[in-house]
Design an enzyme around this catalytic site. Structure first.
Site, mmCIF file in Angstrom:
data_model
loop_
_atom_site.group_PDB
_atom_site.id
_atom_site.type_symbol
_atom_site.label_atom_id
_atom_site.label_comp_id
_atom_site.label_asym_id
_atom_site.label_seq_id
_atom_site.Cartn_x
_atom_site.Cartn_y
_atom_site.Cartn_z
ATOM 1 N N ASP A 102 35.613 36.258 36.859
ATOM 2 C CA ASP A 102 35.004 37.584 36.939
ATOM 3 C C ASP A 102 34.118 37.825 35.718
ATOM 4 O O ASP A 102 34.305 37.207 34.667
ATOM 5 C CB ASP A 102 36.095 38.674 36.950
ATOM 6 C CG ASP A 102 36.969 38.590 38.195
ATOM 7 O OD1 ASP A 102 36.520 38.021 39.197
ATOM 8 O OD2 ASP A 102 38.111 39.108 38.127
HETATM 9 N N1 URA Z 1 41.915 36.199 38.585
HETATM 10 C C1 URA Z 1 41.217 37.327 38.351
HETATM 11 O O1 URA Z 1 41.671 38.418 38.674
HETATM 12 N N2 URA Z 1 40.014 37.214 37.767
HETATM 13 C C2 URA Z 1 39.461 36.042 37.370
HETATM 14 O O2 URA Z 1 38.377 36.006 36.812
HETATM 15 C C3 URA Z 1 40.195 34.870 37.615
HETATM 16 C C4 URA Z 1 41.422 34.973 38.219
#
Ligand code: URA
Length: 243
Positions: A102
């Site tokens: 993310d």
């Molecule tokens: N899980 C999440 O919530 N975000 C990420 O970036 C990776 C795994």
């Protein structure tokens, strides 16, 4: 790319040692002695020799990037800076990130042009392990831990697969933990923590497929994987359980 950069990436010496070697005439490119460190070479086509020995450049390139928060995991984006903006000096064509983190997640991101390895690492059938360090608001009971460990309903068709939980710190209002998961669902860690009543305030991936984030890399910095890391990643994840 620049000759000195390419050679330095092969770990023949530091960037300044490599520049000296080049200026002292130790390298040839297509049988011509090149004394300019900034000379541009095509590592996939040019024949580069060091003291008469041909250097072998790999077909595929493998890097680990310490992704900072605030950049998107994409090759291009019209609005935001992408992880590939950090990789402009990397050798190898058609590089792409393996999977996604993310925008606000930090940590280990593999960058490669090896489509087959990427496919294997991301295949839902292969159950490749990823470990995240998360700081969270809320409290985590023994029952919550056991839910995370056994599989939790995050609103998808199926609950998550069993995860491993390692509590790092706990107070009345917050906690931090390491969570190892073998799937890659959308926002999975945030949703798993949400499912046990918490909220992730900081998230960092610290390992992927058995490869650990090199903590000596500053955020936004990257390095080529070492031969033994490439072999480990390839071998370790070749025969992961299907199904
Ligand atoms: N899980 C999440 O919530 N975000 C990420 O970036 C990776 C795994």
């Amino acid at each position: 790319m620049r000759l000195d950069k390419l050679i330095a990436q092969m770990q023949i010496g530091t960037r300044s040692q490599v520049k000296d070697y080049i200026r002292n005439g130790k390298f040839t490119v297509n049988d011509q002695v090149i004394k300019k460190p900034e000379y541009k070479v095509n590592e996939l086509e040019d024949r580069v020799c060091f003291m008469g020995q041909a250097l072998c450049f790999q077909k595929f390139a493998y890097y680990m990037l310490h992704k900072p928060s605030g950049v998107v995991t994409a090759t291009k984006d019209s609005r935001d800076k992408t992880v590939m903006d950090f990789m402009q000096d990397a050798a190898g064509k058609d590089l792409f990130p393996v999977g996604r983190l993310d925008k606000d997640t930090e940590g280990l991101l593999l960058i490669t042009n090896d489509g087959a390895l990427s496919h294997r690492l991301l295949s839902p059938k292969k159950h490749v392990e990823k470990t995240y360090y998360a700081e969270c608001e809320g409290t985590l009971t023994a029952e919550d831990i056991s839910k995370l460990e056994q599989g939790v309903d995050i609103g998808d068709e199926k609950p998550t697969l069993p995860a491993q939980v390692r509590i790092i710190k706990q107070s009345d209002t917050s906690y931090s933990l390491e969570l190892s998961i073998t799937e890659g669902r959308f926002h999975q860690v945030k949703r798993m923590i949400g499912a046990v009543g918490g909220k992730v305030t900081y998230l960092k991936r610290i390992s992927f497929g058995g490869l650990l984030l090199d903590e000596s890399l500053d955020k936004g910095a990257w390095r080529a994987l070492r031969q033994e890391e490439i072999a480990f990643l390839t071998e370790q994840n070749k025969n992961n359980k299907e199904g």
